[in-house]
Design a protein around this motif. Structure first.
Motif, short mmCIF file in Angstrom:
data_model
loop_
_atom_site.label_atom_id
_atom_site.label_comp_id
_atom_site.label_asym_id
_atom_site.label_seq_id
_atom_site.Cartn_x
_atom_site.Cartn_y
_atom_site.Cartn_z
N PRO B 194 0.82 -1.21 0.00
CA PRO B 194 0.00 0.00 0.00
C PRO B 194 0.86 1.26 0.00
O PRO B 194 0.45 2.29 -0.53
CB PRO B 194 -0.80 -0.11 1.29
N SER B 195 2.04 1.19 0.58
CA SER B 195 2.88 2.38 0.68
C SER B 195 3.80 2.49 -0.54
O SER B 195 4.77 3.22 -0.52
CB SER B 195 3.72 2.31 1.95
N SER B 196 3.51 1.76 -1.61
CA SER B 196 4.41 1.77 -2.77
C SER B 196 4.57 3.18 -3.33
O SER B 196 3.63 3.95 -3.40
CB SER B 196 3.90 0.85 -3.87
N ASP B 197 5.80 3.45 -3.72
CA ASP B 197 6.14 4.75 -4.28
C ASP B 197 6.24 4.68 -5.80
O ASP B 197 6.62 5.64 -6.45
CB ASP B 197 7.48 5.23 -3.69
N ASN B 198 5.91 3.53 -6.39
CA ASN B 198 6.24 3.36 -7.80
C ASN B 198 5.42 4.25 -8.73
O ASN B 198 5.96 4.81 -9.68
CB ASN B 198 6.18 1.88 -8.21
N ALA B 199 4.12 4.40 -8.47
CA ALA B 199 3.29 5.19 -9.38
C ALA B 199 3.72 6.66 -9.37
O ALA B 199 3.98 7.26 -10.42
CB ALA B 199 1.82 5.06 -8.99
N MET B 200 3.86 7.23 -8.18
CA MET B 200 4.25 8.64 -8.11
C MET B 200 5.64 8.87 -8.66
O MET B 200 5.89 9.85 -9.38
CB MET B 200 4.17 9.12 -6.66
N ASN B 201 6.58 7.97 -8.36
CA ASN B 201 7.94 8.12 -8.90
C ASN B 201 7.92 8.08 -10.43
O ASN B 201 8.61 8.88 -11.08
CB ASN B 201 8.86 7.01 -8.38
N ALA B 202 7.12 7.19 -10.99
CA ALA B 202 7.05 7.06 -12.45
C ALA B 202 6.47 8.34 -13.07
O ALA B 202 6.97 8.82 -14.09
CB ALA B 202 6.21 5.85 -12.83
N GLU B 260 6.80 18.77 -7.85
CA GLU B 260 5.70 18.75 -6.88
C GLU B 260 4.67 17.71 -7.32
O GLU B 260 4.48 17.46 -8.52
CB GLU B 260 5.03 20.13 -6.81
N TYR B 261 4.02 17.10 -6.36
CA TYR B 261 3.02 16.09 -6.69
C TYR B 261 1.76 16.36 -5.88
O TYR B 261 1.88 16.66 -4.70
CB TYR B 261 3.56 14.70 -6.38
N PRO B 262 0.58 16.30 -6.47
CA PRO B 262 0.30 15.85 -7.84
C PRO B 262 0.31 16.94 -8.92
O PRO B 262 0.00 16.63 -10.06
CB PRO B 262 -1.12 15.28 -7.70
N SER B 263 0.74 18.16 -8.57
CA SER B 263 0.66 19.23 -9.58
C SER B 263 1.64 19.03 -10.74
O SER B 263 1.48 19.61 -11.80
CB SER B 263 0.92 20.59 -8.92
N ARG B 264 2.69 18.30 -10.53
CA ARG B 264 3.76 18.04 -11.52
C ARG B 264 4.53 19.29 -11.89
O ARG B 264 5.20 19.34 -12.92
CB ARG B 264 3.21 17.34 -12.77
N GLU B 265 4.47 20.28 -11.02
CA GLU B 265 5.23 21.51 -11.26
C GLU B 265 6.70 21.26 -10.90
O GLU B 265 6.99 20.67 -9.86
CB GLU B 265 4.66 22.62 -10.36
N ILE B 266 7.61 21.69 -11.79
CA ILE B 266 9.04 21.51 -11.51
C ILE B 266 9.60 22.78 -10.89
O ILE B 266 9.39 23.87 -11.42
CB ILE B 266 9.81 21.15 -12.80
N LYS B 267 10.31 22.64 -9.78
CA LYS B 267 11.00 23.78 -9.15
C LYS B 267 12.49 23.53 -9.24
O LYS B 267 12.96 22.48 -8.78
CB LYS B 267 10.59 23.92 -7.69
#
Lengths: 416, 416
Positions: B194-202, B260-267
């Motif tokens: 449940p704590s997988s980071d794979n989707a957000m990392n991808a 940033e997630y979920p906005s996908r803004e790059i800083k």
């Protein structure tokens, strides 16, 4: 009247004038704290010093050049065992590099603040840079610590080079069961440098050595400011920076506490063994012929084979992630274990816990007979393995010792 | 109507009821985000799912089980090269352990959010756990990356096990001069957890691969929350925890930026090479027969002697502090260098810079001919040495390459 540490002085050198507070220095440099808070170092040879204002307490205080002999009955008795390192070093004017040359007495003379904390008994054990430490020296040092405590010392300070201080701290942690504090201290910047941390580290170390914390610990700068030192457990500390004064960090554990500076107030951050809780005992035997092998991508198992075939009695592998090596290594781990050589798996991640039960590779490594190193640092695992082999020759007994917390080196938790 | 990622659902399993938002999962577990923010995983076999409320955009969205084929003209074209690792793994129900079995296509199907970012071309290069990576595979991977870019890819994603991701990232950094982003990504927790980071990392990796950052970088969780991923330079990143999702840290350098997630803004957090600034070039040759030797207290020089006498072409030493080993090692360093084997000194402190000009030991090590590794990580120094030996056989030329910044691996500064 001679200028002493704490006095306001003017220093003239090469046509420049500096005014500030005279700071401790063990070398031929004069260290001044300027009004802006910054310290500077000025070579004594070219400088003339004018006393501007005595520090209040210096007016009745003896000059620092007098020998320190008066025993104060109410203060604890601390033994300082000097092994060398930057805290006891000065510039070698022949090469321009830093070498270890100072005795414990010299340190004491240079840092008068120590006098308020305890009476000191100083012994020079070694005068080496700490990269030249050896496992056999740990045993000798442990015996010296043991003798001092047996002869009534209320606390021990070991001055030590910072490079391998963590190895020695771990060794003393396993070798000496202690009813009093045993404090390792060093400095990252030599005393002739204006940013030297040696005086403050020594004062904080003495404060801990006189305290209630009966553990082997490392006391070093806790920040890049001169505001506190951190008290690290001897088995959970690592030098994490080549040059910063706050290089030492507790890993996989909270520090024991901190010493505020200059108030010398101790704040506890975790549980600890109290003065007198344990009886003094010495377990100084170890097997120095152990190796720490780091795995890197593509590393051939040749190194493992070399060590297991060359009389090494124990091997610690610094694997990747949760404790992995390439599949090619696994039969050689099995062979080593079957030949009676314990193999301990640790992680080059440094932080976190080894867990060889998640991935196929890990499960195969466990089947091959490797011992999971829990959350022990690789360097500490090496020291502990040497020590475990000194306590027991049988591989199953060694395995049991490695899996048992001896000196706070294992934080208990399940790995998955 | 079928429930899709993002929909509100009720899951009944073994007499329990759970309500929450359906999350991406590549395995036979259903992952639900509960109202309290916590994720749980429920085995599909024993569960029945009731759709409670469609996510607004899912009402017009195609179901996730349909093949993803539509090429969107306005989106960049990203090539996903899969090498294996946890991000492409699932539980092996035979052993209970995690193995690499998923293809790049599977990842894409499981993470529909990727579709809004780019069109994807997927290639399975390897299917291995990353502890089994080899230097020769780096060269093959570099050639695959090169071909994809040559054939028009606007960005590259390399999925990779986290254990040795830093080694591969460094290798690609030296091997490929790139006009487009090359992003390595992995996950610390397998997709069934449940704590997988794979989707957000991808998703963050794809965002960077479609961005202006034309560097080899590692994109992984930046905190233990699901709020941002950090963009690390490929030569300045290290896995610093065995299990935490934010295990990857930039060392001795600021990260390039964050997504940033979920906005996908790059800083952006530091300077970087922009898209199109560099021309595509491949330098895939290397000499794999190099060793990383870690020095520990009491380590005999036998290991150094073994490697320099067994055909190794280059040696990286992970010394103590500013870059030290015991004095006993120094003549053997000299012998190795005189035999044409470059010896690079790095520090096991990890943070900070090697400086062999402060202490006697260091000065002797320099005199013996060792190359100061500056602030390069020991693991990266090993990769760079292999690569340097692939570019030049002459030890003086190798020395020059090692002292020259190639791919951001050296932060320039004086050491004293």
């Amino acid at each position: 009247m001679q200028a002493e540490v704490g006095d306001k002085v003017r220093v003239e050198s090469k046509g420049m004038q500096y005014e500030g507070i005279l700071m401790p220095s063990q070398t031929r440099s004069i260290v001044l704290k300027l009004k802006n808070g910054y310290n500077i170092g000025i070579r004594q040879e070219s400088a003339s010093v004018t006393l501007l204002e005595k520090k209040e307490e210096n007016k009745i205080h003896k000059p620092i050049s007098e020998p320190i002999k008066i025993k104060k009955e109410k203060l604890p008795n601390i033994s300082i065992l000097s092994t060398g390192g930057t805290i006891a070093s000065k510039i070698d004017y022949r090469t321009g590099a830093v070498t270890s040359q100072f005795s414990a007495e010299d340190i004491l003379r240079a840092i008068p603040e120590l006098e308020d904390i305890a009476n000191y008994n100083c012994r020079m054990i070694y005068s080496i840079l700490s990269e030249n430490m050896r496992p056999s020296y740990w045993s000798e040092l442990a015996r010296a610590v043991y003798e001092e405590i047996k002869n009534g010392a209320d606390g021990i300070i070991v001055t030590h080079g910072t490079d391998t201080m963590m190895y020695t701290a771990a060794a003393l942690s396993f070798m000496v069961e202690t009813p009093v504090p045993i404090v390792l201290v060093g400095s990252q910047r030599s005393a002739d440098r204006p940013s030297s941390d040696n005086a403050m580290n020594a004062v904080c170390a003495a404060t801990v050595a006189a305290s209630d914390i009966a553990e082997v610990c490392v006391v070093m700068h806790g920040s890049t400011s001169d505001d506190f030192c951190t008290i690290h457990r001897g088995t959970k500390v690592r030098k994490m920076h080549t040059s910063r004064r706050d290089a030492f960090q507790s890993i996989n554990a909270k520090p024991i506490g901190r010493v505020e500076y200059p108030s010398r107030e101790i704040k506890m951050l975790s549980g600890y063994v109290k003065r007198g809780e344990k009886k003094l005992a010495l377990h100084d035997k170890l097997e120095p012929k152990c190796a720490l092998i780091k795995y890197a991508t593509g590393a051939s198992s040749e190194s493992l084979l070399f060590h297991s075939g060359s009389g090494y009695k124990g091997i610690v592998i610094e694997g990747t992630g949760l404790g992995h090596v390439s599949t090619e290594w696994i039969p050689h781990i099995k062979n080593a274990v079957e030949a009676g050589i314990p193999v301990v798996m640790t992680s080059q991640c440094i932080y976190g816990r080894v867990c060889d039960r998640v991935y196929d590779t890990g499960r195969d490594i466990l089947k091959a007979g490797a011992i999971e190193g829990e959350d022990i640092l690789p360097e500490v695992a090496l020291v502990k393995l040497m020590w475990a082999l000194g306590q027991a020759a049988d591989i199953e007994k060694v395995r049991e010792i490695m899996r048992t917390g001896i000196a706070g080196e294992i934080t208990r938790s399940t790995c998955i």
